[in-house]
Design a protein around this motif. Structure first.
Motif, mmCIF file in Angstrom:
data_model
loop_
_atom_site.group_PDB
_atom_site.id
_atom_site.type_symbol
_atom_site.label_atom_id
_atom_site.label_comp_id
_atom_site.label_asym_id
_atom_site.label_seq_id
_atom_site.Cartn_x
_atom_site.Cartn_y
_atom_site.Cartn_z
ATOM 1 N N PHE A 258 0.867 -1.150 -0.091
ATOM 2 C CA PHE A 258 -0.099 -0.090 -0.053
ATOM 3 C C PHE A 258 0.648 1.249 -0.172
ATOM 4 O O PHE A 258 0.418 2.286 -0.610
ATOM 5 C CB PHE A 258 -0.998 -0.091 1.208
ATOM 6 N N ARG A 259 1.853 1.253 0.789
ATOM 7 C CA ARG A 259 2.690 2.379 0.898
ATOM 8 C C ARG A 259 3.674 2.827 -0.047
ATOM 9 O O ARG A 259 3.616 3.866 -0.443
ATOM 10 C CB ARG A 259 3.856 2.329 2.352
ATOM 11 N N PHE A 260 4.218 1.686 -0.590
ATOM 12 C CA PHE A 260 5.443 1.797 -1.841
ATOM 13 C C PHE A 260 4.852 1.398 -3.048
ATOM 14 O O PHE A 260 5.826 2.034 -4.245
ATOM 15 C CB PHE A 260 6.689 1.329 -1.117
ATOM 16 N N ILE A 261 4.198 0.553 -3.538
ATOM 17 C CA ILE A 261 4.074 -0.184 -4.643
ATOM 18 C C ILE A 261 2.688 0.342 -5.360
ATOM 19 O O ILE A 261 2.760 1.095 -6.386
ATOM 20 C CB ILE A 261 3.898 -1.668 -4.504
ATOM 21 N N GLY A 262 1.560 0.193 -4.704
ATOM 22 C CA GLY A 262 0.244 0.553 -5.476
ATOM 23 C C GLY A 262 -0.840 0.118 -4.952
ATOM 24 O O GLY A 262 -0.832 -1.076 -4.237
ATOM 25 N N LYS A 263 -1.939 1.019 -4.621
ATOM 26 C CA LYS A 263 -3.085 0.494 -3.718
ATOM 27 C C LYS A 263 -3.690 -0.484 -4.571
ATOM 28 O O LYS A 263 -4.264 -1.592 -3.821
ATOM 29 C CB LYS A 263 -3.968 1.801 -3.492
ATOM 30 N N LYS A 264 -4.222 -0.318 -5.777
ATOM 31 C CA LYS A 264 -4.950 -1.236 -6.608
ATOM 32 C C LYS A 264 -3.970 -2.605 -6.595
ATOM 33 O O LYS A 264 -4.847 -3.680 -6.534
ATOM 34 C CB LYS A 264 -5.139 -0.778 -8.109
ATOM 35 N N PHE A 265 -2.963 -2.666 -7.101
ATOM 36 C CA PHE A 265 -1.956 -3.838 -6.754
ATOM 37 C C PHE A 265 -2.310 -4.371 -5.511
ATOM 38 O O PHE A 265 -2.307 -5.867 -5.505
ATOM 39 C CB PHE A 265 -0.484 -3.284 -7.057
ATOM 40 N N THR A 266 -2.003 -3.887 -4.416
ATOM 41 C CA THR A 266 -2.228 -4.515 -3.169
ATOM 42 C C THR A 266 -3.592 -4.944 -2.895
ATOM 43 O O THR A 266 -3.635 -5.929 -2.215
ATOM 44 C CB THR A 266 -1.932 -3.565 -2.069
#
Length: 286
Positions: free
Chosen positions: A77-85
């Motif tokens: 959530f913090r460093f990659i992407g919200k949708k991805f997570t």
């Protein structure tokens, strides 16, 4: 973050399928072989074995796996992407529940076959999730984070971390199963390298008479720039332009196709890039 009505339903269906296959793989190969795969899943199975063998307590796979994934999910959530997570969370939760629900089924007791084919299935499922812009959780989040931050393929580094986890299992429960678990993890990593190529790079050398059109085609498809070099053909001694560009291996086929449309007479040489230093455009993860 928006919902794509064309792509996202397909992603959800694929991720659900991947979760089911991973759970079946765990119950069919990993449990039968008594293996301890790397990552959070391996730690979960290891913790279950510790409680079972030393404390005579059975704890659910779901509870431990979800607890251990809290930190990797935060990193996502913090460093990659919200949708991805979010899509990754679907995979993690569903896989955990199915692993507890699906009964164990023995296909073979041959530990070497279990290690190789179980690892290959694991690598296939992980690749399938990554292609759908999600992950199976655990150390995969760390691998994606390092790959995006450093711009390199970090799966071999994660393999090293997983070997440390497996070695702990070897100390507690015997080295035979630990060594077979390393074979399982190696097979999984090799399949992953073959199927998922986003963080692998290719250098393109294109000999062409339409350099500007070729550069535009590369940029439209991949977002990457290119450098135009002046050259001379050794046979006819005619001037030629050489377009130099670096793209991800995942994009190379579509880039080459676009180049051929821009100049069907272009001569293209694609070379694997081992190391890259400098600015390189990477499409952001949703």
């Amino acid at each position: 973050m928006t919902f794509d009505v064309k792509k996202d339903p397909k992603r959800i269906i694929t991720i659900c399928f991947a979760a089911m296959v991973m759970a079946i793989n765990t119950q069919t190969f990993v449990r039968t072989g008594g293996l301890y795969p790397g990552g959070v899943m391996g730690i979960t199975i290891l913790i279950q074995a510790i409680f079972r063998n030393f404390l005579n307590i059975e704890i659910p796979f779901t509870v431990v796996n979800l607890l251990l994934n809290t930190v990797p999910i935060y990193i996502g959530f913090r460093f990659i992407g919200k949708k991805f997570t979010i899509f990754s969370c679907i995979m993690i939760v569903l896989n955990s529940i199915l692993t507890d629900i699906i009964p164990a089924h023995v296909i073979t007791y041959d530990i070497l076959l279990i290690s190789i084919f179980g690892g290959m299935i694991s690598g296939f499922v992980t690749s399938l999730c990554l292609m759908m812009n999600a992950t199976t959780g655990g150390t995969d989040f760390l691998a994606i984070y390092l790959s995006e931050k450093k711009g390199v393929d970090s799966w071999n580094f994660i393999l090293g971390v997983n070997i440390i986890i497996i070695s702990l299992a070897g100390v507690l429960f015997g080295w035979d199963k630990a060594l077979y678990s390393i074979i399982y993890q190696f097979a999984s990593t090799q399949v992953l390298h073959t199927l998922y190529t986003k963080y692998q790079k290719q250098t393109l050398f294109i000999v062409t008479n339409k350099a500007k059109e070729v550069c535009k085609a590369i940029n439209v498809v991949s977002g990457h720039g290119a450098t135009i070099l002046e050259g001379e053909g050794s046979y006819e001694h005619q001037e030629r332009d050489i377009v130099y560009s670096v793209v991800s291996k995942e994009e190379s086929k579509s880039v080459i196709s676009a180049i051929k449309k821009a100049d069907d007479a272009a001569f293209i040489n694609a070379i694997r890039t081992e190391e890259l230093s400098g600015r390189f455009y990477q499409k952001p993860t949703e």
